[in-house]
Write an enzyme that holds these catalytic residues in place. Structure first.
Site, short mmCIF file in Angstrom:
data_model
loop_
_atom_site.label_atom_id
_atom_site.label_comp_id
_atom_site.label_asym_id
_atom_site.label_seq_id
_atom_site.Cartn_x
_atom_site.Cartn_y
_atom_site.Cartn_z
CG HIS A 180 -16.63 23.28 7.15
ND1 HIS A 180 -18.18 22.06 6.31
CD2 HIS A 180 -16.78 22.89 8.37
CE1 HIS A 180 -18.61 22.42 7.82
NE2 HIS A 180 -18.59 22.81 8.07
N GLY A 211 0.56 -1.26 -0.35
CA GLY A 211 -0.16 0.13 0.27
C GLY A 211 0.47 1.35 0.66
CE LYS A 271 -27.32 21.60 10.36
NZ LYS A 271 -26.75 20.87 9.43
#
Length: 326
Positions: free
Chosen positions: A138, A46, A202
């Protein structure tokens, strides 16, 4: 003569990881260059190997890798590519991450949590990056995590112009899906000429990720076309429940506009079967054929990134791309 005068000129070189080569090729076409040939493969265990097939000494290197799934693999490859450029004597290395991995982990909500967005920035700096370029982080504070210039690009003009053209003459309300997106929604209302702003109140269970508990609409949405704006759509739970709440509050249509189509797990099915009329995203992340559907519109972010790369290379102004907004 006490010195030798160099006649060399700056050279822009573009490099792409394996996460999303199609976007890199599109950016290269916009710039009028080719992506530098790179040998990259995985060993049996990997580990990732990268080697550039051309000399990069003294170049202005732009390394493009969008942090798609599997996100840890592609962040590691991105870091290895930067390290290879540093050791090959590239003059300046710019990390181009259209989608910046771990950006949601930008602060501690509870004790004993990491701030992984800062860790990613530190890793790129240690690997040898001189600057970072990304689209719609973000939170804006992530720019301060990197010890160097950060070019924060905005997809808002691209998305807003499409929505206005697609729904001419509509009475819009811009809706933030939560309180954290209100600042983004304010920019949208400015772009759309001062239309009403609403938001979804929310609540979440802090122990259950990606799950919204309750929604309540605050603001003027009755009889209007509502644009729910966000930086990303991940599992689709937030945006679809927001659409249900908006229709219950009297909205005539609901459009979802987001920069990053993460579309994890059940997102595609949820969006297909939702009460949203159209979902508009950009291609900062690859959208495979099995995740594409009739209500999904994907706009190309390549022209914007290419223009930003050119401004950086020519020591111009990236801010000028957004009418002075930053």
């Amino acid at each position: 003569m006490s010195a030798i005068q160099s006649q060399s000129r700056k050279s822009l070189m573009l490099f792409s990881g394996r996460a999303y080569p199609a976007l890199a090729e599109e950016i290269a076409t916009e710039l009028g260059v080719t992506v530098t040939p790179t040998s990259a493969y995985d060993f049996a265990n990997g580990e990732i190997y990268v080697r550039y097939e051309e000399s990069v000494r003294g170049c202005d290197a732009f390394v493009i890798e969008s942090h798609a799934a599997p996100i840890n693999t592609w962040i590691m490859e991105h870091l290895i590519m930067v390290d290879a450029l540093k050791r090959a004597s590239a003059k300046r290395i710019t990390v181009v991450a259209p989608f910046y991995g771990y950006s949601r982990q930008d602060k501690k909500h509870r004790g004993r949590e990491p701030i992984s967005a800062r860790l990613v920035a530190d890793l790129f700096k240690q690997a040898g990056a001189d600057r970072i370029m990304s689209v719609d982080l973000h939170t804006a504070q992530i720019q301060g995590f990197f010890d160097g210039p950060v070019d924060h690009l905005f997809a808002l003009p691209l998305l807003a112009d499409y929505v206005q053209g697609r729904w001419p003459g509509a009475e819009f309300s811009v809706v933030a899906p939560d309180s954290g997106r209100v600042r983004v929604a304010e920019r949208w209302t400015d772009r759309l000429g001062g239309c009403p702003l609403a938001f979804i109140h929310k609540t979440r269970d802090p122990l259950v990720p990606n799950q919204v508990v309750a929604n309540r609409v605050v603001g003027e949405v009755g009889g209007r076309v509502c644009i729910v704006v966000d930086d990303m759509i991940d599992t689709g739970g937030t945006i679809t429940k927001a659409a249900d709440a908006l229709h219950a509050a009297g909205a005539t249509e609901v459009i979802a506009a987001a920069t990053h189509g993460v579309l994890s797990g059940p997102a595609t099915d949820r969006l297909k079967n939702s009460r949203i009329s159209e979902i508009v995203i950009t291609n900062t992340l690859p959208i495979p054929p099995e995740q594409q559907f009739d209500k999904l519109t994907v706009l190309s972010i390549a022209p914007l990134i290419a223009r930003a790369i050119r401004e950086v290379f020519e020591d111009g102004s990236v801010t000028s791309l957004f009418d002075g907004a930053s």
